[in-house]
Design a protein around this motif. Structure first.
Motif, mmCIF file in Angstrom:
data_model
loop_
_atom_site.group_PDB
_atom_site.id
_atom_site.type_symbol
_atom_site.label_atom_id
_atom_site.label_comp_id
_atom_site.label_asym_id
_atom_site.label_seq_id
_atom_site.Cartn_x
_atom_site.Cartn_y
_atom_site.Cartn_z
ATOM 1 N N CYS A 1 0.858 -1.191 0.000
ATOM 2 C CA CYS A 1 0.000 0.000 0.000
ATOM 3 C C CYS A 1 0.887 1.231 0.000
ATOM 4 O O CYS A 1 1.853 1.308 0.740
ATOM 5 C CB CYS A 1 -0.885 -0.016 1.236
ATOM 6 S SG CYS A 1 -1.856 1.479 1.447
ATOM 7 N N CYS B 1 -0.080 6.094 2.099
ATOM 8 C CA CYS B 1 0.618 6.982 3.028
ATOM 9 C C CYS B 1 2.060 6.495 3.080
ATOM 10 O O CYS B 1 2.390 5.485 2.465
ATOM 11 C CB CYS B 1 -0.068 6.976 4.393
ATOM 12 S SG CYS B 1 0.489 5.698 5.517
ATOM 13 N N CYS C 1 4.049 2.198 4.055
ATOM 14 C CA CYS C 1 4.634 1.038 3.382
ATOM 15 C C CYS C 1 4.175 -0.276 4.007
ATOM 16 O O CYS C 1 4.969 -1.067 4.476
ATOM 17 C CB CYS C 1 6.160 1.145 3.402
ATOM 18 S SG CYS C 1 7.014 -0.195 2.575
ATOM 19 N N CYS C 2 2.871 -0.487 4.054
ATOM 20 C CA CYS C 2 2.340 -1.729 4.605
ATOM 21 C C CYS C 2 2.185 -2.760 3.499
ATOM 22 O O CYS C 2 1.714 -2.440 2.408
ATOM 23 C CB CYS C 2 0.970 -1.495 5.219
ATOM 24 S SG CYS C 2 0.993 -0.427 6.647
ATOM 25 N N ALA D 1 -3.513 -3.540 8.855
ATOM 26 C CA ALA D 1 -3.737 -2.532 7.807
ATOM 27 C C ALA D 1 -4.645 -1.484 8.417
ATOM 28 O O ALA D 1 -5.404 -1.782 9.335
ATOM 29 C CB ALA D 1 -4.391 -3.152 6.584
ATOM 30 N N GLY E 1 -6.055 1.830 4.037
ATOM 31 C CA GLY E 1 -5.542 0.707 3.248
ATOM 32 C C GLY E 1 -6.635 -0.277 2.879
ATOM 33 O O GLY E 1 -6.755 -0.673 1.721
ATOM 34 N N PRO F 1 1.942 4.256 10.138
ATOM 35 C CA PRO F 1 0.873 4.146 11.134
ATOM 36 C C PRO F 1 0.669 2.752 11.726
ATOM 37 O O PRO F 1 0.590 2.619 12.945
ATOM 38 C CB PRO F 1 -0.359 4.612 10.363
ATOM 39 C CG PRO F 1 0.176 5.548 9.339
ATOM 40 C CD PRO F 1 1.491 4.971 8.932
HETATM 41 S S1 SF4 Z 1 -0.883 2.797 7.228
HETATM 42 FE FE1 SF4 Z 1 -2.707 2.472 6.024
HETATM 43 S S2 SF4 Z 1 -2.564 3.878 4.302
HETATM 44 FE FE2 SF4 Z 1 -0.549 3.772 5.232
HETATM 45 S S3 SF4 Z 1 0.519 2.209 4.055
HETATM 46 FE FE3 SF4 Z 1 -0.384 1.189 5.819
HETATM 47 S S4 SF4 Z 1 -2.369 0.448 5.126
HETATM 48 FE FE4 SF4 Z 1 -1.645 1.977 3.615
#
Ligand code: SF4
Lengths: 708, 223
Positions: free
Chosen positions: A57, A60, A63-64, A91, A95, A222
C-alpha cells in the motif's frame, strides 16, 4: 337448489381457509422475501475462484504489505499481509478501503487538456506531443531552469525518474512536499551529517517521550506504530505524551503533559538543560559547539524560563528530565500529529538533541541515525549544453513553500512550466488560494494525478496516473521506522481507465523530446527502468515482495554537531491578531495528504468532528462559555486569512485558549462522498517560513471566535 | 291463498329470513354454504399442499448423471474432490482441472455418462455446469473450515448421505427465488426428520443453539 349469496360466501371463506391452512401461504411469504433479494438490479458479486496476491500500500508513507483478495482475478478486498516486516498483518482503514480509489468518481479517465478554462479529453499521443512541444519551447528559449517540479517525496524510483528528467532538462528547480521523512532527513543532516535519516525504535523502547507525535493518529508508519503501542503494556513500556490537547495518543498514554501549543522545542531544550546541569548527559560523540550550546541552555532554557514559555511547571520539567535520564531505554520522538506539516527544524533538532545528550543514539529502543536507503542506482543523466547552463543556475527557493512565496511575490514569471506528481499543493499547503494564484502565473502546469483534485483542476494538462493497485512500483518505508524496508507494489488489476504509470508517461515524454533527454530515458518501459535501477535487490524484491535494507541496531554511534542548536534558532510563534490559537488536529480517519480519504473512511468520522457538512471545532468549555458559545452551536471562526462558519464541540481535553480543527476536510472536487464536507483548515492559516530550513513552520494561527 | 295472505306469508317469511336463523329456507341456504365452504376448503387446501409445489418448482436435469458412490469407493472420502484449500477456503465443486487429475478425454469406464463427460467437457475444455443443490444466497457467508475442521462435523450432517447416491436426482428450482428445493426441504410444510432435510437460517440457528448455547449474531453469516 338455489345458489345464493351465502353459498358464494361459503365458497370464498372455504377457499381462504383452505389456502390459509395449506403450506402455500407460509411458503409464498418466505419465497417472496427471497425473490425481492434477487431482483436483477440488486448488485451481486460474481462467484468464482478466490486468489490472494501480495502487494504494498502506498496511500501513506507507511509502506504496509497487503494481500489482495480476488475473485476470478477481480480484486474484492484488501487485507494486511502477515508476512510483511513493517505491518505484520495489520492494515489501517485507508488501506483496507484502497479499492474504492479504483472507481473513485473523481478519477481522471483519460488525458485531459484545458482549453478556454474547460477540460477536454485527448489521446495519449496528443497529450505527450503537447507537453513535449511546450517543454521544448522552454529549452529553445534557453531558460530550462524555468521548469519546476513538485513531487510528493524524493524517494522511490518514480520520484527519482522525475528528478532525473529535471537534470536532463537542465533545471535545478525540483521540490518535494513537506513530509515527516524529509523533516527527519533534514534533522539528521543538520545534526549528524549529509545522507542520513533518523528512525525510532518504538518497538523496543521502554519510555517513549512523544513531543506531540500522534503515535496512534497516523505518525510515521501508522500500522507499525499501532503495533508498537499495542505491545506497550506487556513490555511494561511507558508513553508520555506532550500535547496541548488530549489526543487519542495522549488518552492512551501513561501521562499527558499539556503544553502551550508550539512550545515543544522549548520544553525539549529545558530537558536538555536539566540533563547538562545535573550532569546526567552521556558524553558520547558530542562535537561542534557543545560548550556554546550549554551556555545557551544555561541562560535561556532554565526550568523557570521554560515554565514561563511552555506552561509546564519547572518542578515537573526537572522530574521529567530525571525520569528520561533514569529510564533504561528511553527515546524522545519529534513531529506533532503526523509530523509532516507545520513543523520546524528547531523543534525536530531540539528533540533529537535530547536523544543525543541522553546517549540514546543507535542504542536498542533509541533513535537510530542511519544512512538513507540507497537501493536505486541510475547512471548519470546525459546533459547537453542547455542542460548544463540551466543546472548551473541557482535554485529559486529552499522549499516548495518558499517557491510559492516567490512566485506570488514576483511580477515576472519565474517558472514557465511546472510538473506535479504525487502531490496536491493546491490543497495541502497553507492558504491554498495563494498557491492557486501562484499556479496561475505559470504558463503550463502538467499534473500526473489519478484524481481530478484541487491541483489537477488548476493545471493545463493532465497525464492521468494509474493508482497503486494498477501499477508496479517500489515503495520505500521511510517514515521514522527503525528499520528500512522496500516493498514492491505490483499490478493487482489492469488499469480501469486509460491511465499509465507516471514512470511510463515520463519515459514517453522524454523520448518525444529527443536529444539528450531521450538518451537519459532509454528504457522501453518503467518496469524495465525499475528492474535495472534496483538491480542489487531486484531478485529478492521481486520474489518476496520486499527487501530489508537495514534492521536491528546500527553498530556505530554517530557524532552530533551542536552548531545549529548552539546558534539558538528563533522559535516560530503564530503571528497575527486574535485571542486564541487555532491549531490543526490530525485524525487517523482523515487523510491530510495528497490522496484524499476514501468514501469509506469519511463515513467513519465521528459526528463530533463532522456533522453533516459542518466541521466542528474543539474548544475548552471554559473558553467557549466566556464567549457565549453553546456546545453544538454555530460560531464564526476568524483568522487574518479567512473567516468561516463552524460548529462548537466542547472538549475538556483541549487547553483553554486553543481551538482545534481537524485537518483533511473541505475538499473541493467532484466526489460527492468526500468533497464539500467541512472546511480545509489550511484555508485559515498563513505560512510562516523558518529561516534557513525553508520549512513552513506555521503550526497554527491566532484566531478569534464569536457566536454566529 | 289470497293476495293478502300471500303477502302476509311472504311478509312473515321475509321477516324470518331477516331476523331468525332457522327458517326452512335458511337451513337449505346454510347447508349449501357449508358444502361450498367445505368443497372450496378442500380444493384449496389440497392444491396448496399437493399441486402448489408442482407449480412452484421446475425440474432440471444435471448435465449428466454423476455416481457419487462409485467415486467415493475409488477415492475413499469426500475430501479428495471437495477439499479445503490451504488458506481455509472451501473449494466447493471440483472444476474441470481437478477432475482431469484422474480423467482424460478417453473414458476410463464404460458408462454413458462418463462418455458424455469426456466428449462434451474434457475434450472441449469446458467446465461442467453443475446445478448446486446446496447453493446459498450470495449474502450468506459460510465457512466450511469452521464446521469441518474446528467443530469436527461430518459432511452428512448438512448434506445427507449424498456420497452413497449412485445417480443425480433432478434439481428442483424454485421459480420465484431461483434456489434449490433442498434449501427449504422436500417437505412443503417445512417439517424435517433428518438434520440434512433443510438448509434455512433457522436450521443453522437451531444447531448453533444446541451446540454452542447461542444461535449467533446476524453479522456472523450475513456479510
Ligand atoms: S498505514 Fe494504512 S494507508 Fe498507510 S501504508 Fe499502511 S495500510 Fe496503507
Amino acid at each position: 337448489m338455489k345458489v345464493d349469496r351465502r353459498s358464494f360466501l361459503g365458497l370464498g371463506l372455504g377457499a381462504a381457509a383452505g389456502v390459509a391452512v395449506s403450506p402455500a401461504l407460509v411458503k409464498l411469504t418466505d419465497d417472496s422475501s427471497i425473490w425481492t433479494q434477487n431482483w436483477p438490479w440488486t448488485p451481486v458479486p460474481e462467484d468464482g475462484e478466490i486468489t490472494y496476491d501480495k502487494s504494498v500500500c502506498s496511500l501513506c508513507p507507511g509502506c504496509c504489505g497487503i494481500s489482495v483478495r480476488k475473485i476470478n482475478g477481480r480484486p474484492v478486498k484488501i487485507e494486511g499481509d502477515s508476512d510483511f516486516p513493517v505491518n505484520n498483518g495489520g492494515a489501517c482503514l485507508h488501506g483496507i478501503a484502497g479499492l474504492q480509489y479504483l472507481y473513485d468518481p473523481a478519477r481522471v479517465k483519460t488525458p485531459m487538456r484545458k482549453k478556454a478554462g474547460k477540460f477536454e479529453a485527448i489521446s495519449w499521443d496528443e497529450a505527450i506531443d503537447l507537453a513535449a512541444q511546450k517543454l521544448g519551447d522552454i529549452r529553445q528559449n534557453g531558460a530550462p531552469e524555468s521548469l519546476g517540479l513538485v513531487t510528493g517525496t524524493r524517494e522511490g524510483s518514480v520520484s527519482k525518474l522525475f528528478n532525473r528528467f529535471m537534470d536532463a532538462f537542465g533545471s535545478p528547480n525540483a521540490y518535494a512536499m513537506p513530509s515527516l521523512e524529509a523533516n527527519l532527513a533534514l534533522t539528521a543532516q543538520t545534526l549528524h551529517g549529509e545522507g542520513n535519516t533518523i528512525g525510532f525504535d518504538l518497538e523496543n523502547s521502554d519510555f517513549v517521550l512523544s513531543f506531540g507525535a500522534g503515535i496512534i493518529e497516523g505518525w510515521g508508519s501508522p500500522v507499525a506504530c499501532f503495533k508498537a503501542n499495542a505491545s506497550r503494556k506487556e513490555r511494561h513500556a511507558e508513553l508520555y505524551q506532550i500535547d496541548p490537547r488530549l489526543s487519542n495518543t495522549a488518552a492512551n498514554a501513561d501521562r499527558w503533559i499539556p503544553i502551550n501549543p508550539g512550545t515543544e522545542a522549548d520544553l525539549a531544550l529545558g530537558l536538555c538543560s536539566v540533563l547538562l546541569q545535573k550532569n546526567l548527559f552521556v558524553p558520547g560523540q558530542l562535537t561542534g559547539g557543545l560548550n556554546r550550546f550549554t551556555a545557551v541552555l544555561a541562560s535561556e532554557y532554565t526550568p523557570q524560563k521554560v515554565e514561563a514559555i511552555t506552561g509546564v511547571k519547572a518542578a515537573d520539567i526537572e522530574k521529567l528530565a530525571m525520569a528520561f535520564a533514569k529510564a533504561k531505554m528511553p527515546v524522545a520522538v519529534p513531529g506533532r500529529g503526523r509530523g509532516d506539516q507545520g513543523q520546524s527544524l528547531r523543534e525536530f533538532a531540539a528533540v533529537q538533541t535530547l536523544n543525543a545528550l541522553a546517549g540514546r543514539l543507535n542504542k536498542e529502543g533509541g533513535a537510530f541515525v542511519m544512512p538513507k536507503a540507497d537501493y536505486l542506482t541510475f547512471s548519470e543523466a546525459s546533459m547537453d549544453e542547455v542542460a548544463e547552463t540551466g543546472a548551473g543556475k541557482e535554485k529559486l527557493a529552499n522549499s516548495i513553500d518558499e517557491l510559492i512565496e516567490k512566485l506570488s511575490a514576483s511580477a515576472k514569471p519565474l517558472v514557465n512550466a511546472l510538473l506535479v506528481y504525487n502531490a496536491n499543493p493546491c490543497y495541502t499547503l497553507k492558504t491554498p488560494e495563494r498557491v492557486k494564484e501562484a499556479f496561475k502565473k505559470v504558463d503550463f502546469v502538467v499534473s500526473f494525478s489519478s484524481f481530478m483534485d484541487e491541483t489537477a483542476l488548476a493545471s493545463d494538462l493532465i497525464l492521468p496516473a494509474s493508482t497503486f493497485l494498477e501499477r508496479l512500483e517500489d515503495v520505500p518505508s521511510g517514515a521514522g521506522l527503525a528499520k528500512q524496508v522496500v516493498g514492491l507494489a505490483r499490478t493487482m488489476v489492469a488499469p480501469v481507465f486509460n491511465t499509465k504509470n507516471p514512470g511510463d508517461a515520463l519515459i514517453l515524454l522524454a523520448q518525444a523530446m529527443g536529444g539528450t533527454i531521450a538518451e537519459s530515458f532509454e528504457w522501453e518501459t518503467y518496469d524495465e527502468a525499475l528492474e535495472a535501477a534496483a538491480e542489487g535487490i531486484w531478485d529478492g524484491l521481486n520474489e518476496e515482495g520486499y527487501a530489508v535494507i537495514s534492521q536491528g541496531t546500527p553498530m556505530e554511534s554517530p557524532a552530533t554537531d551542536f552548531a545549529f542548536m548552539a546558534s539558538n534558532p528563533a522559535p516560530i510563534r503564530p503571528g497575527c491578531e486574535g485571542e486564541f490559537i487555532l491549531m490543526p488536529i490530525d485524525n487517523m480517519r482523515i487523510s491530510g495528504s495528497a490522496v484524499a480519504s476514501s468514501p469509506f473512511a469519511v463515513k467513519t468520522v465521528s459526528d463530533k468532528v463532522l456533522s453533516g457538512t459542518d466541521v466542528l471545532v474543539e474548544i475548552n468549555p471554559e473558553t467557549a462559555r466566556a464567549k457565549g458559545l453553546k456546545d453544538g452551536g454555530s460560531a464564526m471562526l476568524k483568522t487574518q486569512v479567512k473567516s468561516v462558519k463552524v460548529k462548537v464541540n466542547y472538549n475538556e481535553g483541549i487547553m483553554p485558549g486553543v481551538i482545534g480543527m481537524v485537518r483533511g476536510l473541505g475538499h473541493a472536487f467532484d466526489n460527492p462522498y468526500v468533497a464539500g464536507k467541512g472546511v480545509n483548515v489550511n484555508d485559515l492559516i498563513g505560512p510562516v517560513i523558518e529561516p534557513g530550513s525553508g520549512l513552513d513552520a506555521a503550526f497554527g494561527i491566532k484566531a478569534s471566535i464569536s457566536k454566529a | 291463498m289470497s293476495e293478502i295472505e300471500n303477502k302476509d306469508e311472504n311478509g312473515s317469511m321475509d321477516g324470518a329470513e331477516e331476523c331468525t336463523a332457522d327458517g326452512p329456507k335458511d337451513d337449505k341456504g346454510l347447508g349449501l354454504g357449508v358444502i361450498f365452504f367445505m368443497v372450496a376448503f378442500l380444493i384449496c387446501f389440497l392444491s396448496g399442499w399437493l399441486l402448489f409445489p408442482k407449480l412452484l418448482y421446475s425440474k432440471k436435469e444435471q448435465p449428466f448423471n454423476f455416481d457419487h458412490a462409485l467415486h467415493t469407493a475409488e477415492t475413499g472420502d469426500c475430501e479428495t474432490c471437495h477439499y479445503l484449500r490451504e488458506d481455509g477456503t472451501f473449494a466447493g465443486l471440483p472444476n474441470l482441472e481437478s477432475c482431469m487429475e484422474c480423467h482424460t478425454d478417453e473414458p476410463m469406464g464404460e458408462t454413458e455418462d462418463e462418455a458424455i463427460f469426456a466428449q462434451k467437457y474434457v475434450a472441449k475444455e469446458k467446465e461442467v455446469p453443475w446445478l448446486v443443490y446446496s447453493k446459498q444466497p450470495d449474502c450468506v457467508y459460510f465457512s466450511h473450515a469452521a464446521h469441518i475442521t474446528k467443530a469436527g462435523m461430518d459432511c452428512k450432517t448438512c448434506h445427507g448421505p449424498i456420497g452413497e447416491s449412485t445417480s443425480s436426482r433432478p434439481y428442483e428450482e424454485n421459480r420465484l427465488t431461483g434456489y434449490s428445493r433442498d434449501i427449504w426441504g422436500k417437505n412443503i410444510w417445512g417439517i424435517k426428520t433428518n438434520s440434512w432435510d433443510r438448509m434455512k437460517m433457522d436450521d443453522c440457528a437451531e444447531c448453533h443453539k444446541e451446540e454452542t448455547g447461542h444461535q449467533g449474531y446476524c453479522f456472523q453469516c450475513h456479510k
